[in-house]
Design a protein around this motif. Sequence first.
Motif, short mmCIF file in Angstrom:
data_model
loop_
_atom_site.label_atom_id
_atom_site.label_comp_id
_atom_site.label_asym_id
_atom_site.label_seq_id
_atom_site.Cartn_x
_atom_site.Cartn_y
_atom_site.Cartn_z
N GLY A 256 0.82 -1.21 0.00
CA GLY A 256 0.00 0.00 0.00
C GLY A 256 0.86 1.26 0.00
N ILE A 257 1.95 1.22 0.80
CA ILE A 257 2.88 2.35 0.83
C ILE A 257 3.53 2.54 -0.54
CG2 ILE A 257 5.07 3.16 1.81
CD1 ILE A 257 4.24 1.72 4.43
N LEU A 258 3.95 1.44 -1.16
CA LEU A 258 4.60 1.52 -2.47
C LEU A 258 3.64 2.07 -3.52
CD1 LEU A 258 6.50 -1.90 -2.46
CD2 LEU A 258 7.49 0.38 -2.15
N ALA A 259 2.37 1.66 -3.46
CA ALA A 259 1.38 2.18 -4.40
C ALA A 259 1.20 3.68 -4.22
CB ALA A 259 0.04 1.45 -4.20
N SER A 260 1.25 4.14 -2.98
CA SER A 260 1.14 5.57 -2.70
C SER A 260 2.33 6.34 -3.27
CB SER A 260 1.04 5.79 -1.18
OG SER A 260 1.02 7.16 -0.86
N ILE A 261 3.53 5.75 -3.13
CA ILE A 261 4.74 6.37 -3.69
C ILE A 261 4.65 6.45 -5.21
CG2 ILE A 261 7.23 6.01 -4.05
CD1 ILE A 261 7.31 4.78 -1.23
N GLU A 262 4.15 5.40 -5.84
CA GLU A 262 4.02 5.39 -7.30
C GLU A 262 3.03 6.45 -7.77
OE1 GLU A 262 4.96 0.83 -8.69
OE2 GLU A 262 3.05 1.21 -7.69
N ARG A 263 1.91 6.60 -7.05
CA ARG A 263 0.93 7.62 -7.42
C ARG A 263 1.50 9.01 -7.28
NH1 ARG A 263 -2.61 4.11 -4.62
NH2 ARG A 263 -2.42 5.38 -2.73
N ALA A 264 2.24 9.23 -6.19
CA ALA A 264 2.85 10.54 -5.96
C ALA A 264 3.87 10.85 -7.05
CB ALA A 264 3.51 10.60 -4.59
N SER A 265 4.64 9.86 -7.46
CA SER A 265 5.64 10.06 -8.51
C SER A 265 4.97 10.37 -9.83
CB SER A 265 6.50 8.81 -8.66
OG SER A 265 7.24 8.55 -7.48
#
Length: 272
Positions: A256-265
């Motif tokens: 979930g954290i990684l998905a959030s990082i990808e969306r932010a990027s």
Amino acid sequence: MSDSKQSSLLDQVRIVLVNTSDCRNIGSAARAMKTMGLSQLVLVDPIEMPNGQAQALAAGATDVLANAKVVSTLSEAIEDCGLVVGTSARSRTLPWPMLEPRSCGEKMVAEANEYPVALVFGRESSGLTNDELQLCHFHVQIAANPDYSSLNLAMAVQTLSYEVRTSYLLALNDASQEHSTGNGTYIGKIALSTKSENDELYPVTEETERFYQHFENALKATGFIGDKHPGLVVTKLRRLFNRARPDVKEIKMMRGILASIERASTNSADKK
């Protein structure tokens, strides 16, 4: 413990032979397995398939040989396993979490209640590659004579299968001391029951590999590593998480954290 529970426990222990070059070694390994009560044999891309010579060396273990599963890759052989231990005869450039043979057997028996577990053996001449060893949660090394540490494949299978059986028999021999707790039933030092509802299982290898791929993709999205040259970062991350052994809930949280990082990027790139 019921007879079905006893047999199913050892049936969860998988012996995986990778890229074996001589089918006679497969036959001898099957015999070594059966003497210790193990029956689940998986062959990864064997150079020589078992034939009459393998059957001759398997002796009374031809059933183990006949029921062996053949797959193309190590990933396929262990994808449903929650614990994978790779055998390594030498120290590596990047040290990995290590087990002694005795503690390896104990861990195999303790975790076999929850999911299949695997002991992985490499090629006769060169063992497992670094990439293959990185698919394992732990490595195990047999403390042979340093002046002559040459163990053939069947000897290695016999030694580690014996440690599994020793731990298994310890649990059975301590059955008279069985007692119930709020977390399940235990015999001696080895847990032989399922976890409580509040505990989480470890993810199987297939789930862990998806997590590692997700992590690598997220690092590429942020520019932390390059598309073509990830270097040792991903390998070191594998070692870190193998040491920590996050459970299923923790893996889901990390993804979930990684998905959030990808969306932010992605959002940051769209604004440029």
